[in-house]
Every structure is written in structure tokens, then in C-alpha cells.
Design a protein around this motif. Structure first.
Motif, PDB file in Angstrom:
ATOM      1  N   TRP A   4      25.186  -0.631  -8.725  1.00  0.00           N
ATOM      2  CA  TRP A   4      24.194  -0.520  -7.659  1.00  0.00           C
ATOM      3  C   TRP A   4      24.828  -0.716  -6.291  1.00  0.00           C
ATOM      4  CZ3 TRP A   4      18.611  -2.509  -8.783  1.00  0.00           C
ATOM      5  CH2 TRP A   4      18.202  -2.058 -10.041  1.00  0.00           C
ATOM      6  N   THR A   5      25.433  -1.875  -6.071  1.00  0.00           N
ATOM      7  CA  THR A   5      25.895  -2.191  -4.713  1.00  0.00           C
ATOM      8  C   THR A   5      27.318  -1.669  -4.475  1.00  0.00           C
ATOM      9  OG1 THR A   5      26.556  -4.407  -5.451  1.00  0.00           O
ATOM     10  CG2 THR A   5      24.387  -4.173  -4.437  1.00  0.00           C
ATOM     11  N   ASP A   6      27.478  -0.362  -4.678  1.00  0.00           N
ATOM     12  CA  ASP A   6      28.766   0.260  -4.385  1.00  0.00           C
ATOM     13  C   ASP A   6      28.901   0.474  -2.874  1.00  0.00           C
ATOM     14  OD1 ASP A   6      27.301   2.547  -3.726  1.00  0.00           O
ATOM     15  OD2 ASP A   6      27.785   3.598  -5.593  1.00  0.00           O
ATOM     16  N   ARG A   7      29.984   1.123  -2.457  1.00  0.00           N
ATOM     17  CA  ARG A   7      30.244   1.225  -1.020  1.00  0.00           C
ATOM     18  C   ARG A   7      29.203   2.083  -0.310  1.00  0.00           C
ATOM     19  NH1 ARG A   7      33.417   5.787   0.422  1.00  0.00           N
ATOM     20  NH2 ARG A   7      33.926   7.124  -1.357  1.00  0.00           N
ATOM     21  N   HIS A   8      28.594   3.035  -0.999  1.00  0.00           N
ATOM     22  CA  HIS A   8      27.561   3.856  -0.361  1.00  0.00           C
ATOM     23  C   HIS A   8      26.275   3.055  -0.168  1.00  0.00           C
ATOM     24  CE1 HIS A   8      30.288   7.129  -0.933  1.00  0.00           C
ATOM     25  NE2 HIS A   8      30.211   7.057  -2.238  1.00  0.00           N
ATOM     26  N   CYS A   9      25.927   2.255  -1.159  1.00  0.00           N
ATOM     27  CA  CYS A   9      24.769   1.370  -1.020  1.00  0.00           C
ATOM     28  C   CYS A   9      24.985   0.403   0.139  1.00  0.00           C
ATOM     29  CB  CYS A   9      24.551   0.600  -2.322  1.00  0.00           C
ATOM     30  SG  CYS A   9      23.267  -0.661  -2.233  1.00  0.00           S
ATOM     31  N   ARG A  10      26.179  -0.156   0.219  1.00  0.00           N
ATOM     32  CA  ARG A  10      26.455  -1.130   1.279  1.00  0.00           C
ATOM     33  C   ARG A  10      26.431  -0.474   2.656  1.00  0.00           C
ATOM     34  NH1 ARG A  10      30.538  -2.552  -2.538  1.00  0.00           N
ATOM     35  NH2 ARG A  10      32.175  -1.809  -1.114  1.00  0.00           N
ATOM     36  N   ALA A  11      26.934   0.771   2.743  1.00  0.00           N
ATOM     37  CA  ALA A  11      26.881   1.478   4.023  1.00  0.00           C
ATOM     38  C   ALA A  11      25.431   1.688   4.454  1.00  0.00           C
ATOM     39  CB  ALA A  11      27.601   2.813   3.911  1.00  0.00           C
ATOM     40  N   PHE A  12      24.570   2.006   3.504  1.00  0.00           N
ATOM     41  CA  PHE A  12      23.157   2.220   3.811  1.00  0.00           C
ATOM     42  C   PHE A  12      22.481   0.913   4.224  1.00  0.00           C
ATOM     43  CE2 PHE A  12      18.768   2.662   1.792  1.00  0.00           C
ATOM     44  CZ  PHE A  12      18.206   3.201   2.938  1.00  0.00           C
ATOM     45  N   HIS A  13      22.712  -0.146   3.477  1.00  0.00           N
ATOM     46  CA  HIS A  13      22.081  -1.420   3.819  1.00  0.00           C
ATOM     47  C   HIS A  13      22.600  -1.973   5.142  1.00  0.00           C
ATOM     48  CE1 HIS A  13      20.555  -2.434  -0.508  1.00  0.00           C
ATOM     49  NE2 HIS A  13      20.043  -1.325  -0.013  1.00  0.00           N
ATOM     50  N   ARG A  14      23.842  -1.656   5.468  1.00  0.00           N
ATOM     51  CA  ARG A  14      24.365  -2.097   6.758  1.00  0.00           C
ATOM     52  C   ARG A  14      23.695  -1.366   7.921  1.00  0.00           C
ATOM     53  NH1 ARG A  14      25.046  -6.172   7.309  1.00  0.00           N
ATOM     54  NH2 ARG A  14      26.927  -6.655   6.109  1.00  0.00           N
ATOM     55  N   VAL A  15      23.266  -0.138   7.711  1.00  0.00           N
ATOM     56  CA  VAL A  15      22.490   0.573   8.724  1.00  0.00           C
ATOM     57  C   VAL A  15      21.191  -0.173   9.008  1.00  0.00           C
ATOM     58  CG1 VAL A  15      21.055   2.641   9.042  1.00  0.00           C
ATOM     59  CG2 VAL A  15      23.459   2.871   8.394  1.00  0.00           C
ATOM     60  N   LEU A  16      20.591  -0.740   7.972  1.00  0.00           N
ATOM     61  CA  LEU A  16      19.300  -1.413   8.108  1.00  0.00           C
ATOM     62  C   LEU A  16      19.423  -2.810   8.687  1.00  0.00           C
ATOM     63  CD1 LEU A  16      17.879  -0.330   4.652  1.00  0.00           C
ATOM     64  CD2 LEU A  16      17.017   0.438   6.871  1.00  0.00           C
ATOM     65  N   SER A  17      20.522  -3.481   8.402  1.00  0.00           N
ATOM     66  CA  SER A  17      20.727  -4.838   8.902  1.00  0.00           C
ATOM     67  C   SER A  17      22.190  -5.022   9.280  1.00  0.00           C
ATOM     68  CB  SER A  17      20.345  -5.882   7.843  1.00  0.00           C
ATOM     69  OG  SER A  17      20.771  -7.176   8.243  1.00  0.00           O
ATOM     70  N   ARG A  18      22.416  -5.485  10.489  1.00  0.00           N
ATOM     71  CA  ARG A  18      23.786  -5.760  10.941  1.00  0.00           C
ATOM     72  C   ARG A  18      24.240  -7.159  10.527  1.00  0.00           C
ATOM     73  NH1 ARG A  18      23.792  -0.969  11.581  1.00  0.00           N
ATOM     74  NH2 ARG A  18      23.911   0.149  13.577  1.00  0.00           N
ATOM     75  N   ARG A  19      23.316  -8.039  10.169  1.00  0.00           N
ATOM     76  CA  ARG A  19      23.662  -9.443   9.975  1.00  0.00           C
ATOM     77  C   ARG A  19      23.654  -9.894   8.510  1.00  0.00           C
ATOM     78  NH1 ARG A  19      23.136 -12.587  14.588  1.00  0.00           N
ATOM     79  NH2 ARG A  19      24.069 -14.196  13.276  1.00  0.00           N
ATOM     80  N   ALA A  20      22.886  -9.264   7.648  1.00  0.00           N
ATOM     81  CA  ALA A  20      22.821  -9.709   6.257  1.00  0.00           C
ATOM     82  C   ALA A  20      24.203  -9.628   5.610  1.00  0.00           C
ATOM     83  CB  ALA A  20      21.821  -8.854   5.479  1.00  0.00           C
ATOM     84  N   LEU A  21      24.544 -10.641   4.824  1.00  0.00           N
ATOM     85  CA  LEU A  21      25.802 -10.630   4.083  1.00  0.00           C
ATOM     86  C   LEU A  21      25.632  -9.749   2.857  1.00  0.00           C
ATOM     87  CD1 LEU A  21      28.669 -11.777   3.530  1.00  0.00           C
ATOM     88  CD2 LEU A  21      27.549 -13.662   2.302  1.00  0.00           C
ATOM     89  N   LEU A  22      26.510  -8.772   2.704  1.00  0.00           N
ATOM     90  CA  LEU A  22      26.456  -7.843   1.582  1.00  0.00           C
ATOM     91  C   LEU A  22      27.500  -8.226   0.541  1.00  0.00           C
ATOM     92  CD1 LEU A  22      26.120  -4.470   3.542  1.00  0.00           C
ATOM     93  CD2 LEU A  22      24.298  -5.991   2.724  1.00  0.00           C
ATOM     94  N   TYR A  23      27.192  -7.936  -0.722  1.00  0.00           N
ATOM     95  CA  TYR A  23      28.097  -8.247  -1.819  1.00  0.00           C
ATOM     96  C   TYR A  23      28.507  -6.974  -2.550  1.00  0.00           C
ATOM     97  CZ  TYR A  23      27.199 -13.240  -1.435  1.00  0.00           C
ATOM     98  OH  TYR A  23      27.125 -14.523  -0.979  1.00  0.00           O
ATOM     99  N   THR A  24      29.742  -6.969  -3.031  1.00  0.00           N
ATOM    100  CA  THR A  24      30.199  -5.876  -3.877  1.00  0.00           C
ATOM    101  C   THR A  24      29.578  -6.019  -5.264  1.00  0.00           C
ATOM    102  OG1 THR A  24      32.109  -7.058  -4.807  1.00  0.00           O
ATOM    103  CG2 THR A  24      32.436  -5.907  -2.689  1.00  0.00           C
ATOM    104  N   GLU A  25      29.740  -4.988  -6.066  1.00  0.00           N
ATOM    105  CA  GLU A  25      29.526  -5.142  -7.494  1.00  0.00           C
ATOM    106  C   GLU A  25      30.540  -6.163  -8.022  1.00  0.00           C
ATOM    107  OE1 GLU A  25      28.974  -0.934  -9.326  1.00  0.00           O
ATOM    108  OE2 GLU A  25      30.287  -0.716  -7.596  1.00  0.00           O
ATOM    109  N   MET A  26      30.253  -6.727  -9.181  1.00  0.00           N
ATOM    110  CA  MET A  26      31.220  -7.658  -9.747  1.00  0.00           C
ATOM    111  C   MET A  26      32.476  -6.912 -10.195  1.00  0.00           C
ATOM    112  SD  MET A  26      30.828 -10.606 -12.664  1.00  0.00           S
ATOM    113  CE  MET A  26      30.266  -9.478 -13.947  1.00  0.00           C
ATOM    114  N   VAL A  27      33.623  -7.410  -9.764  1.00  0.00           N
ATOM    115  CA  VAL A  27      34.931  -6.871 -10.129  1.00  0.00           C
ATOM    116  C   VAL A  27      35.643  -7.939 -10.939  1.00  0.00           C
ATOM    117  CG1 VAL A  27      37.140  -6.027  -9.249  1.00  0.00           C
ATOM    118  CG2 VAL A  27      35.015  -5.487  -8.016  1.00  0.00           C
TER     119      VAL A  27
END
Length: 316
Positions: A4-27
Motif C-alpha cells: 500500500w504505502t509504496d513511493r507513489h502512495c507516499r508522493a500522493f499523501h505528501r501532496v495532501l499534507s506537508r507535515r504528516a510523517l509517512l512510513y514505507t512498507e515494511m522492509v
């Protein structure tokens, strides 16, 4: 949030919020250290602040993986002690680690030693199986603090390692937010975030009266407009980056075009945007147009514009 939270998801969520801390998928640390899968660490600087979520139970491997994360510029390295899936259990990491708190402490100490000034954090459950959360959770947190780690996120449910699927483990074990609040009172110097069953910003703000942070996963994924579009103003007290959902969708066009130019497919990005207009007029048409259109060979960004024609937006 695997897959779910791949780099495209994170790019999209970063558009919506500049401050929320985003997490990668588990590696997994093993994939990085033994498998050499360093591409799993790839992220764009525009995603910051972003944390790498690691899975593993070998202190030396986790330390080496942490060093790689620091070199790549991650803002945080997080140890997953909460995932209940069978695959994770078979690898002796995730929630099953709650049965061996002394091993968790060794892992965290090794990671902290390797991280330097980059924060190392942990995400855990209240307990697993027949453990008594009121006993095991404070013990785990005390060991974590002794290991030099001062930030934790607690999913306010137990995990049943046998008999429940990962999906059922997110829904069936009862929530105990009060116990997580009590852990903040018991460990006042600990930066403690709460997770589990928090579906909107009103609920998040209510929890912030008791703890330091709130982690929201699937609710933010399925309804990102409602959860993230006003997060910066309501939670952080700064201006929101986007006035409405339409503006957020259009702000993704440069990312989409760059991905297509590199040989990627439209659906790899737009699948994360399907919930943007959840609950608004035309949301079903948006999802259908975006999903069906992105599946066509050679789909381009015009599919996004056509999908936007299906919806009636409202300001944030």
C-alpha cells in the motif's frame, strides 16, 4: 500496509499534507543485508519526512540495515513489533517478538547505536495471545527506554497469532485506548503515539490530549481527502497545501508524467488515489473511470482528467 504505502502512495499523501510523517512498507533487514535488495530503500526527497519501517529479529542485521537507511537520508527508522501475519511470524519478527522482549531490546539498542542522530522507534501491540497487556506492555516499554529508544507507537489491540487472520487482527481484538493513555502517564518522557480504530481528525485530536502522536493507516488510505486534506492546519497549525481534492489530484500530474516517461504504468500511481473523493457526489464514477481507464494499455494522464469530470468537489 504492505503493498500500500509504496513511493507513489507516499508522493500522493505528501501532496495532501506537508507535515504528516509517512512510513514505507515494511522492509525486512534480511532482504537488505543478505539479499542485497537496496532498491527497496528508494524514495524521493519530496516525500520527507519519511520513516523506514524494518522487520527483523537479528540485532546485527537490523543495525546494518539501519546504517543503510541513515545513508539514504531517512528521517526515522522504525522496528515493526506489531505485524501478526503468518509470513512475518515464520520469519520470527513482527508481533511474535512481543514474546521475547529481551530480544527486542537488543535489536533496538543495536539499531540506536547504528543510527547516530536519526531517531529509532518501535511499533508494537498491547500484547499477543494470552499475554496480559497491563503486565507485558509496560515491561516492553521500559526495556525499550533502557535500550536508548524514546519513541513508540502502540496499536491499541492485542494480536492473536493463531486463529485470526491479519485482517481479523485489525478488527476483532477489542481496542483499549485507555491503556495506551495510561502508558503515557506512566512513562511521561516517552514520545508515545497511538494507533488503531482512529477514523477521523476529530478522534485524532481528542487522543492528542493524552498522547504525543496519532498514527492512522487504512482510514487515511481509503479516505485520504477527509483525513489528510486539513491535517496540517488542524493538527500542526500551519496552512494546508491544497484547497480541495481536485487541486490535489491535479498536483499529481507531474509525478504521473515522470513515472510514465520512465516506463511505468498509470495504474501504479492512480490505484492509490481511488478514495480521494470518498463520500462525495460522483465518487463511484471517479473510481470506475480511474480504475478502468488506467487498466487500458498505454493509458495516459488524460484518464485522470476524464475521471475528474465525474465528481463534484467541495473545499477543504
Amino acid at each position: 500496509m504492505m503493498d500500500w504505502t509504496d513511493r507513489h502512495c507516499r508522493a500522493f499523501h505528501r501532496v495532501l499534507s506537508r507535515r504528516a510523517l509517512l512510513y514505507t512498507e515494511m522492509v525486512t533487514a534480511a532482504a537488505l543485508i543478505r539479499g542485497g535488495a537496496h532498491h527497496l530503500l528508494d524514495f524521493d526527497a519530496g516525500e520527507h519526512p519519511v520513516a523506514l519501517q524494518l522487520g527483523g529479529s537479528d540485532p546485527a542485521e537490523l543495525a546494518a540495515a539501519t546504517s543503510l537507511a541513515v545513508e539514504r537520508g531517512y528521517a526515522e527508522v522504525n522496528l515493526n513489533v506489531g505485524c501478526p501475519s503468518d509470513r512475518v511470524q515464520s520469519g520470527s519478527f513482527g508481533a511474535i517478538l512481543m514474546e521475547t522482549p529481551e530480544l527486542v531490546a537488543r535489536c533496538l539498542r543495536a539499531m540506536a547505536d547504528a543510527a547516530g542522530d536519526v531517531p529509532v522507534t518501535m511499533k508494537c501491540r498491547l500484547g499477543v495471545d494470552d499475554q496480559v497487556p497491563e503486565d507485558v506492555l509496560p515491561d516492553l516499554l521500559a526495556r525499550m527506554v533502557d535500550a536508548g529508544v524514546g519513541r513508540v507507537t502502540v496499536h491499541a489491540r492485542k494480536a492473536w497469532l493463531q486463529g485470526l487472520s491479519p485482517k481479523e487482527n485489525r478488527e476483532i481484538p477489542p481496542l483499549d485506548h485507555d491503556l495506551v493513555h495510561a502508558m503515557k502517564a506512566r512513562f511521561p518522557a516517552l514520545h508515545l503515539s497511538i494507533n488503531g480504530g482512529i477514523a477521523d481528525l476529530d478522534a485524532a485530536l481528542a487522543h492528542l490530549d493524552h498522547v504525543d502522536g496519532v498514527m492512522i493507516g487504512r482510514a487515511a488510505y481509503h479516505d485520504p481527502g477527509r483525513l489528510l486534506l486539513q491535517a496540517d492546519s488542524r493538527v500542526f497549525g500551519v496552512a494546508d497545501p491544497m484547497p480541495d481534492r481536485t487541486a490535489a489530484a491535479l498536483a499529481m500530474v507531474p509525478h504521473i508524467e515522470a513515472h510514465l516517461a520512465s516506463g511505468g504504468k498509470l495504474g501504479q500511481v492512480t490505484r492509490h488515489m481511488l478514495g480521494l473523493f470518498a463520500g462525495l457526489p460522483g465518487a463511484r464514477g471517479w473510481r470506475r473511470m480511474l480504475s478502468d481507464g488506467a487498466a487500458r494499455p498505454g493509458a495516459r494522464v488524460d484518464v485522470l482528467h476524464a475521471a475528474l469530470d465525474q465528481v463534484t468537489d467541495v473545499a477543504a
